[in-house]
Motif scaffolding. Structure first.
Motif, PDB file in Angstrom:
ATOM      1  N   SER A   1      64.751  53.832  53.692  1.00 16.28           N
ATOM      2  CA  SER A   1      65.261  52.592  53.107  1.00 16.28           C
ATOM      3  C   SER A   1      65.598  52.760  51.632  1.00 16.28           C
ATOM      4  CB  SER A   1      64.230  51.469  53.273  1.00 16.28           C
ATOM      5  OG  SER A   1      63.088  51.696  52.449  1.00 16.28           O
ATOM      6  N   LEU A   2      64.963  53.750  50.986  1.00 16.82           N
ATOM      7  CA  LEU A   2      65.217  54.003  49.564  1.00 16.82           C
ATOM      8  C   LEU A   2      66.400  54.945  49.340  1.00 16.82           C
ATOM      9  CD1 LEU A   2      61.532  54.331  48.271  1.00 16.82           C
ATOM     10  CD2 LEU A   2      63.110  52.421  47.920  1.00 16.82           C
ATOM     11  N   GLY A   3      67.047  55.361  50.424  1.00 16.03           N
ATOM     12  CA  GLY A   3      68.283  56.139  50.282  1.00 16.03           C
ATOM     13  C   GLY A   3      68.199  57.590  50.694  1.00 16.03           C
TER      14      GLY A   3
ATOM     15  N   GLN B   1      69.332  62.273  48.463  1.00 16.38           N
ATOM     16  CA  GLN B   1      70.631  61.605  48.330  1.00 16.38           C
ATOM     17  C   GLN B   1      71.728  62.668  48.426  1.00 16.38           C
ATOM     18  OE1 GLN B   1      70.514  59.233  44.735  1.00 16.38           O
ATOM     19  NE2 GLN B   1      68.547  58.332  45.273  1.00 16.38           N
ATOM     20  N   TYR B   2      71.949  63.142  49.643  1.00 14.45           N
ATOM     21  CA  TYR B   2      72.776  64.322  49.854  1.00 14.45           C
ATOM     22  C   TYR B   2      74.255  64.099  49.557  1.00 14.45           C
ATOM     23  CZ  TYR B   2      68.613  66.310  51.983  1.00 14.45           C
ATOM     24  OH  TYR B   2      67.348  66.774  52.196  1.00 14.45           O
ATOM     25  N   SER B   3      74.755  62.905  49.793  1.00 16.89           N
ATOM     26  CA  SER B   3      76.168  62.642  49.501  1.00 16.89           C
ATOM     27  C   SER B   3      76.434  62.798  48.010  1.00 16.89           C
ATOM     28  CB  SER B   3      76.557  61.241  49.961  1.00 16.89           C
ATOM     29  OG  SER B   3      76.386  61.100  51.353  1.00 16.89           O
ATOM     30  N   LYS B   4      75.566  62.196  47.186  1.00 18.70           N
ATOM     31  CA  LYS B   4      75.699  62.329  45.735  1.00 18.70           C
ATOM     32  C   LYS B   4      75.505  63.781  45.315  1.00 18.70           C
ATOM     33  CE  LYS B   4      74.298  57.783  43.959  1.00 18.70           C
ATOM     34  NZ  LYS B   4      73.294  57.080  43.122  1.00 18.70           N
ATOM     35  N   ALA B   5      74.488  64.409  45.900  1.00 21.42           N
ATOM     36  CA  ALA B   5      74.191  65.796  45.535  1.00 21.42           C
ATOM     37  C   ALA B   5      75.366  66.709  45.861  1.00 21.42           C
ATOM     38  CB  ALA B   5      72.936  66.276  46.268  1.00 21.42           C
TER      39      ALA B   5
ATOM     40  N   GLN C   1      73.219  68.710  56.826  1.00 24.80           N
ATOM     41  CA  GLN C   1      74.251  67.785  57.314  1.00 24.80           C
ATOM     42  C   GLN C   1      74.936  68.298  58.575  1.00 24.80           C
ATOM     43  OE1 GLN C   1      76.777  67.137  53.827  1.00 24.80           O
ATOM     44  NE2 GLN C   1      75.653  65.277  53.329  1.00 24.80           N
ATOM     45  N   GLY C   2      74.483  69.449  59.080  1.00 23.81           N
ATOM     46  CA  GLY C   2      75.016  69.975  60.335  1.00 23.81           C
ATOM     47  C   GLY C   2      76.250  70.828  60.191  1.00 23.81           C
TER      48      GLY C   2
ATOM     49  N   ILE D   1      70.597  68.873  41.694  1.00 20.77           N
ATOM     50  CA  ILE D   1      69.305  69.219  42.309  1.00 20.77           C
ATOM     51  C   ILE D   1      68.371  68.014  42.340  1.00 20.77           C
ATOM     52  CG2 ILE D   1      69.448  71.674  41.743  1.00 20.77           C
ATOM     53  CD1 ILE D   1      67.590  71.175  39.389  1.00 20.77           C
ATOM     54  N   VAL D   2      68.530  67.080  41.403  1.00 20.46           N
ATOM     55  CA  VAL D   2      67.717  65.863  41.440  1.00 20.46           C
ATOM     56  C   VAL D   2      68.124  65.008  42.639  1.00 20.46           C
ATOM     57  CG1 VAL D   2      67.083  63.746  40.227  1.00 20.46           C
ATOM     58  CG2 VAL D   2      67.342  65.876  38.951  1.00 20.46           C
ATOM     59  N   TYR D   3      69.431  64.803  42.801  1.00 21.47           N
ATOM     60  CA  TYR D   3      69.907  64.039  43.956  1.00 21.47           C
ATOM     61  C   TYR D   3      69.468  64.711  45.262  1.00 21.47           C
ATOM     62  CZ  TYR D   3      73.002  61.376  40.833  1.00 21.47           C
ATOM     63  OH  TYR D   3      73.502  60.567  39.849  1.00 21.47           O
TER      64      TYR D   3
END
Length: 736
Positions: free
Chosen positions: A651-653, A458-462, A490-491, A451-453
């Motif tokens: 730019s921060l991800g 940062q959806y890939s990590k999440a 993400q569609g 939930i932090v990601y």
């Protein structure tokens, strides 16, 4: 003078060859050789574990041990040898207690009880009482499961029976134990043929009455009502609520049992509703009720599992716990429910139940107190700080308390909402890391991290983290909902719809899954279905976002007047920030630009003092209205500020599509089509599929004939057609 009897605490062991009587009738010589082999195996194994054979009982062995671990280790080794030999199978029963040694024989209640326990087991099983189980509670080698409470023949008190589950042992089902008890209590007829016939008839009758027609046997689902505090007052509420939440969490780790989430069940505290009404609303077949009474010391727990359709008891039990035993109660009950519902736990489910728990009763109590504050913190954020302090104390008492680290991680995450300038996200990730260092397969730890990601964009990590959580704990409702949202942004609409549907089944009192399902159907062009889901969501919560989405759906259908009527449900009297944004949006997309400008103007003037956050979209469409009024200078100033914040976030991800979609809209307002299409393509690549925000936004009016825009919209409609085809195919397969 009478000689004092030799009494000694011991572990009594009984074993029995399954089917020996039948074998004796078929081939006496073979049966005799089997008995000799069995004795030899017992003698060799028991010698290694300080076991003493007291006597042979035909096809059985009576022995005693000095300790429970030695007795269980010997029993397990004997069963392994028997299964490897494949010549016969054993039932083993154990009981501990003080027994009398006299002239080479043993006497006492423990001897009788061990015999009775062995007699109700199943082939290749090792069954024992709670007295035995308590002596191995901290021994990780022995894997156990509670079968339930039983009244055995010639035993004066109710026994809680457990089974060893270490491979390759068989684990008795509760129904099998009950059938064995019933068989023993029946009166013998004059011939074995008659006994066999009666047994078959009785078994068929029992099956038809208790199993064949029982909905709960086929549709395994349970709703756990909040436990009732029998002591009165509210001092114990934190404990009863915490126990309810923990128990729901443990049962929901069993994938084949649908278990309603605690967030939904908390709404049924102090209810006066009929159980069948609750079951119908939640779509479950069983209801678990419980009471808690504080003793001095410890607690008494009474439980009742009810067939909701028939309003009949399926199971009742009573537990008295204190100290270390208390912390394992929820795990015992979860395993008991699995047994009653005839569910065989997978190896991973067995591992997950109780994972990350503490053996410290004081730390356990502190976590319950912290949970109570955490759940109340959504109304008073200061309580999150109080919860964090309690969790730190729990961790100080037990530095290996992985679930305390997990809840602390979630608490820091919630604090981040009200303290955005702190390092709370980093602290949250640090706590979930510590939890996973202690328990590398702790699903709750991965969920807290996910939930932090997710919130950082940062959806890939999440997604990877949440999928890992669900691989260990498939019914973790928080992780399911968050993963569904990630699939949506993400569609991946089809996958998102499946997960949101599952989330709504586990938490039917939460408005969010219904809101998101409605949004997906809106995107898919199924406006009637969308509005049905929006209405269902609004029945639970009058959430302004749901009204906004429903208004968008109506606008797409050309029903602007109906969309505007929804504004009556959004209060602007207190100038609530989100209400201003939503009301302005409905007015803007309905074409009432003057009213939208007035509403948004309040929001802009308020936020410009503190700076825009990355998801604040209002300045962009507000700037469009400024340009219409001829104030291009102020409009460009707002647009530049909004674009700068959003580009910096990217730019921060941050990976979501909202940011590039907003930037594309801003450049459309600025009259820079190349930049607008550049970021619109990025938005599509990241998962943007709701074309309402461009097709019905006047800022894109001049761009809708642009070939680049047409190409992107064509891709979106192709994607939507593909999802609709999947839905149709799935529906057809389901109907076959």
């Amino acid at each position: 003078m009478q000689t004092e009897l030799n009494r000694k605490p011991s572990v009594v062991f009984f074993s029995d060859i399954v089917g020996y009587t039948r074998l004796m009738g078929q081939d006496e010589n073979a049966a005799f050789e089997l008995m000799k082999l069995n004795l030899k195996i017992h003698q060799e194994v028991l010698a290694n574990y300080r076991g003493t054979i007291i006597k042979e009982l035909g096809d059985g062995i009576l022995a005693v041990f000095e300790t429970v671990p030695e007795a269980l280790s010997a029993s397990l080794e004997i069963q392994k040898i028997c299964l490897a030999e494949s010549k016969y199978k054993l039932r083993v029963g154990l009981q501990s207690g003080e027994i009398i040694f006299d002239h080479g024989d043993v006497f006492g209640d423990a001897v009788n009880v061990a015999s009775r326990i062995q007699s109700v087991g199943v082939p290749s099983s090792i069954v024992f009482s709670d007295r035995v189980c308590k002596e191995i509670v901290h021994d990780e080698f022995f894997q156990t499961v509670k079968i339930g409470s039983f009244n055995l023949k010639n035993v004066s008190h109710t026994l809680e029976l457990y089974s060893l589950t270490n491979p390759p042992l068989e684990v008795p089902k509760r129904a099998e134990i009950l059938n064995n008890i019933k068989y023993q209590e029946s009166n013998p007829w004059k011939s074995w043929v008659t006994i066999g016939g009666v047994f078959i008839l009785v078994a068929m009758l029992i099956y038809s009455v208790f199993w064949n027609g029982a909905v709960w046997e086929k549709e395994k689902s349970v709703a756990v009502l909040p436990f009732v505090n029998l002591n009165g007052g509210s001092e114990l509420d934190y404990f009863t609520d915490g126990l309810t939440e923990n128990l729901i969490g443990q049962i929901s780790k069993i994938n084949s049992i649908k278990t309603i989430s605690y967030s939904t069940m908390a709404d049924y505290k102090n209810h006066n509703l009929p159980l069948d009404s609750i079951a119908e609303a939640l779509q479950v077949t069983t209801i678990l009720k419980g009471t808690v009474e504080q003793l001095n010391p410890g607690y008494r727990f009474k439980l009742q599992l009810i067939d909701a359709k028939e309003n009949k008891n399926i199971w009742t039990d009573e537990y008295t716990r204190e100290g270390t035993d208390l912390t394992q109660l929820q795990n015992d009950i979860a395993r008991e429910i699995a047994k009653i519902l005839d569910v065989n736990l997978t190896a991973e489910e067995s591992i997950q139940i109780g994972k990350g728990e503490t053996s410290s009763a004081e730390a356990y109590d502190l976590l319950f107190r912290a949970k109570s504050l955490y759940n109340e913190g959504f109304g008073d954020p200061q309580l999150f700080f109080d919860a964090a302090e309690l969790l730190k104390k729990a961790i100080a008492l037990d530095p290996n308390y992985a679930l305390a680290y997990t809840l602390l991680a979630k608490t820091y995450f919630q604090i981040a909402y009200d303290e955005p300038n702190g390092n709370w996200y980093d602290m949250s990730l640090e706590m979930s890391s510590k939890a996973l260092e202690l328990e590398p397969k702790l699903a709750e730890g991965y969920s807290a991290r996910g939930i932090v990601y997710y919130d950082l964009g940062q959806y890939s990590k999440a997604k990877n983290t949440l999928e890992t959580a669900l691989s260990f704990y498939p019914n973790l409702s928080d992780a399911i909902g968050n993963l569904a949202t990630i699939d949506f942004v993400q569609g991946n609409l089809f996958e998102a719809l499946q997960l949101q549907t599952k989330s709504s089944n586990l938490g039917p009192n939460s408005h969010l899954p219904y809101q998101n399902i409605g949004w997906i159907f809106k995107i898919l062009g199924k406006q009637n279905e969308a509005n049905q889901w929006f209405d269902k969501s609004l029945e639970i919560s009058k959430n302004p976002v749901t009204y906004e989405l429903k208004a968008n759906s109506l606008i797409e259908q050309g029903k602007k007047s109906e969309a505007l009527k929804l504004l009556g449900n959004i209060s602007l009297q207190d100038s609530a920030e989100y209400n201003l944004r939503v009301a302005g949006s409905i007015l803007f997309y309905s074409g009432d630009y003057d009213s939208a400008f007035k509403v948004w103007d309040i929001s802009i003037r308020r936020n410009i003092k503190v700076g825009f956050d990355k998801y604040y979209s209002t300045p962009i469409n507000y700037a469009y209205l400024l340009k219409k009024k001829g104030d291009s200078l102020r409009a460009d100033s707002l647009l530049n500020a909004a674009v700068q914040v959003k580009i910096e976030a990217m730019s921060l991800g941050s990976e979501d599509y909202y940011l590039p979609l907003d930037i594309a809209t801003a450049y459309a307002v600025k009259g820079q089509p190349f930049e607008s299409m550049k970021y619109l393509q990025i938005a599509y690549d990241r998962g943007w599929r709701d074309y309402f925000f461009t097709e019905f936004n006047p800022a894109f009016e001049k761009l809708r004939s642009d070939n680049r825009y047409i190409k992107i919209l064509k891709k979106i409609r192709t994607d939507i057609d593909s999802v609709n085809q999947k839905l149709t195919s799935t529906s057809l397969q389901r109907d076959k």
